[in-house]
Design a protein around this motif. Structure first.
Motif, mmCIF file in Angstrom:
data_model
loop_
_atom_site.group_PDB
_atom_site.id
_atom_site.type_symbol
_atom_site.label_atom_id
_atom_site.label_comp_id
_atom_site.label_asym_id
_atom_site.label_seq_id
_atom_site.Cartn_x
_atom_site.Cartn_y
_atom_site.Cartn_z
ATOM 1 N N TYR A 136 -13.207 36.265 39.819
ATOM 2 C CA TYR A 136 -12.043 36.225 38.953
ATOM 3 C C TYR A 136 -10.803 36.388 39.813
ATOM 4 O O TYR A 136 -10.800 37.125 40.791
ATOM 5 N N ALA A 137 -9.740 35.708 39.456
ATOM 6 C CA ALA A 137 -8.511 35.793 40.244
ATOM 7 C C ALA A 137 -7.998 37.233 40.264
ATOM 8 O O ALA A 137 -7.625 37.754 41.300
ATOM 9 N N ASP A 138 -7.999 37.878 39.126
ATOM 10 C CA ASP A 138 -7.603 39.278 39.026
ATOM 11 C C ASP A 138 -7.978 39.759 37.634
ATOM 12 O O ASP A 138 -8.350 38.976 36.769
ATOM 13 N N LEU A 139 -7.864 41.052 37.395
ATOM 14 C CA LEU A 139 -8.262 41.614 36.116
ATOM 15 C C LEU A 139 -7.423 41.037 34.986
ATOM 16 O O LEU A 139 -7.931 40.753 33.909
ATOM 17 N N GLY A 140 -6.133 40.807 35.228
ATOM 18 C CA GLY A 140 -5.271 40.242 34.196
ATOM 19 C C GLY A 140 -5.747 38.876 33.741
ATOM 20 O O GLY A 140 -5.761 38.573 32.552
ATOM 21 N N THR A 141 -6.155 38.042 34.695
ATOM 22 C CA THR A 141 -6.668 36.712 34.361
ATOM 23 C C THR A 141 -7.929 36.837 33.521
ATOM 24 O O THR A 141 -8.104 36.133 32.528
ATOM 25 N N LEU A 142 -8.789 37.741 33.912
ATOM 26 C CA LEU A 142 -10.031 37.951 33.162
ATOM 27 C C LEU A 142 -9.730 38.410 31.743
ATOM 28 O O LEU A 142 -10.277 37.886 30.776
ATOM 29 N N LEU A 143 -8.834 39.367 31.584
ATOM 30 C CA LEU A 143 -8.512 39.895 30.259
ATOM 31 C C LEU A 143 -7.845 38.857 29.365
ATOM 32 O O LEU A 143 -7.929 38.943 28.153
ATOM 33 N N GLN A 144 -7.199 37.878 29.955
ATOM 34 C CA GLN A 144 -6.564 36.816 29.172
ATOM 35 C C GLN A 144 -7.544 35.683 28.881
ATOM 36 O O GLN A 144 -7.162 34.639 28.377
ATOM 37 N N GLY A 145 -8.798 35.869 29.209
ATOM 38 C CA GLY A 145 -9.821 34.881 28.907
ATOM 39 C C GLY A 145 -10.016 33.846 29.995
ATOM 40 O O GLY A 145 -10.786 32.908 29.821
ATOM 41 N N GLY A 146 -9.343 34.005 31.117
ATOM 42 C CA GLY A 146 -9.502 33.050 32.205
ATOM 43 C C GLY A 146 -10.717 33.390 33.040
ATOM 44 O O GLY A 146 -10.831 34.471 33.573
ATOM 45 N N VAL A 147 -11.648 32.475 33.127
ATOM 46 C CA VAL A 147 -12.871 32.700 33.889
ATOM 47 C C VAL A 147 -12.962 31.641 34.975
ATOM 48 O O VAL A 147 -12.829 30.455 34.687
ATOM 49 N N MET A 148 -13.188 32.060 36.210
ATOM 50 C CA MET A 148 -13.284 31.109 37.312
ATOM 51 C C MET A 148 -14.726 30.771 37.654
ATOM 52 O O MET A 148 -14.984 29.893 38.445
ATOM 53 N N GLY A 149 -15.689 31.483 37.107
ATOM 54 C CA GLY A 149 -17.086 31.240 37.405
ATOM 55 C C GLY A 149 -17.942 31.632 36.220
ATOM 56 O O GLY A 149 -17.514 32.382 35.352
ATOM 57 N N MET A 150 -19.162 31.119 36.178
ATOM 58 C CA MET A 150 -20.040 31.401 35.050
ATOM 59 C C MET A 150 -20.953 32.590 35.288
ATOM 60 O O MET A 150 -21.416 33.209 34.349
ATOM 61 N N TYR A 151 -21.250 32.892 36.533
ATOM 62 C CA TYR A 151 -22.259 33.898 36.827
ATOM 63 C C TYR A 151 -21.683 34.992 37.709
ATOM 64 O O TYR A 151 -20.790 34.757 38.507
ATOM 65 N N ASP A 152 -22.243 36.171 37.575
ATOM 66 C CA ASP A 152 -21.820 37.308 38.385
ATOM 67 C C ASP A 152 -23.062 38.163 38.640
ATOM 68 O O ASP A 152 -23.247 39.199 38.023
ATOM 69 N N PHE A 153 -23.952 37.676 39.500
ATOM 70 C CA PHE A 153 -25.137 38.480 39.811
ATOM 71 C C PHE A 153 -25.545 38.273 41.260
ATOM 72 O O PHE A 153 -25.170 37.317 41.924
ATOM 73 N N GLY A 154 -26.297 39.224 41.733
ATOM 74 C CA GLY A 154 -26.859 39.153 43.065
ATOM 75 C C GLY A 154 -28.159 39.927 43.088
ATOM 76 O O GLY A 154 -28.509 40.605 42.119
ATOM 77 N N TRP A 155 -28.891 39.822 44.161
ATOM 78 C CA TRP A 155 -30.161 40.527 44.277
ATOM 79 C C TRP A 155 -30.273 41.118 45.673
ATOM 80 O O TRP A 155 -29.653 40.672 46.618
ATOM 81 N N PHE A 156 -31.076 42.160 45.749
ATOM 82 C CA PHE A 156 -31.335 42.795 47.050
ATOM 83 C C PHE A 156 -32.795 43.152 47.148
ATOM 84 O O PHE A 156 -33.469 43.380 46.148
ATOM 85 N N ARG A 157 -33.297 43.141 48.366
ATOM 86 C CA ARG A 157 -34.683 43.533 48.629
ATOM 87 C C ARG A 157 -34.720 45.032 48.860
ATOM 88 O O ARG A 157 -33.958 45.566 49.663
ATOM 89 N N PHE A 158 -35.608 45.695 48.143
ATOM 90 C CA PHE A 158 -35.803 47.122 48.380
ATOM 91 C C PHE A 158 -36.460 47.328 49.739
ATOM 92 O O PHE A 158 -37.301 46.523 50.161
ATOM 93 N N ASN A 159 -36.112 48.399 50.417
ATOM 94 C CA ASN A 159 -36.811 48.780 51.646
ATOM 95 C C ASN A 159 -38.264 49.070 51.310
ATOM 96 O O ASN A 159 -38.585 49.497 50.204
ATOM 97 N N ASP A 160 -39.133 48.881 52.258
ATOM 98 C CA ASP A 160 -40.561 49.151 52.037
ATOM 99 C C ASP A 160 -40.829 50.597 51.670
ATOM 100 O O ASP A 160 -41.829 50.907 51.037
ATOM 101 N N THR A 161 -39.961 51.510 52.068
ATOM 102 C CA THR A 161 -40.189 52.935 51.830
ATOM 103 C C THR A 161 -39.539 53.455 50.555
ATOM 104 O O THR A 161 -39.685 54.612 50.226
ATOM 105 N N THR A 162 -38.821 52.604 49.831
ATOM 106 C CA THR A 162 -38.134 53.044 48.612
ATOM 107 C C THR A 162 -39.048 52.882 47.412
ATOM 108 O O THR A 162 -39.412 51.758 47.059
#
Length: 126
Positions: free
Chosen positions: A91-117
């Motif tokens: 998002y460009a900034d919080l104001g843009t988001l609050l006004q309904g402006g969206v620059m992307g459809m997704y907001d996710f990521g993934w991480f691999r857990f350490n073997d010991t966790t």
């Protein structure tokens, strides 16, 4: 029996969804935003966690639980490394988001857990 209210910023193992995590990008080494572990999943035959892209920040960032807040004991809070992020312009900034402006459809990521966790994936299904 758990005492309530539950502290969602407490260190907890196995690591369940809904608890606080924080990433540290490899280049800056400065702690990023703290956010929530969404869930534990199997991704590419690895036990992984998912969260928001804006929390995980960058590929190869270290992920901590709950957060490290520049702790001298940061290694004991390390739970994994970011493996990937959704392709998305932020998002460009919080104001843009609050006004309904969206620059992307997704907001996710993934991480691999350490073997010991320990994760909730290791709890036998009922």
């Amino acid at each position: 029996m758990e005492d309530y209210p539950i502290q969602l910023d407490a260190q907890i193992r196995p690591v369940p969804g809904g608890y606080q995590i924080q990433s540290v990008p490899p280049i800056s080494g400065t702690p990023g935003l703290a956010g929530t572990l969404g869930a534990t999943i199997i991704w590419d035959n690895n036990v992984a966690g998912i969260s928001n892209q804006h929390i995980l920040e960058s590929k190869n960032a270290q992920v901590f639980q709950p957060n490290i807040a520049n702790s001298p004991e940061r290694d004991k809070f390390l739970i994994g490394t970011v493996g990937g992020l959704s392709w998305n312009q932020r998002y460009a900034d919080l104001g843009t988001l609050l006004q309904g402006g969206v620059m992307g459809m997704y907001d996710f990521g993934w991480f691999r857990f350490n073997d010991t966790t320990p994760t909730t994936y290791q709890i036998p299904h009922l």
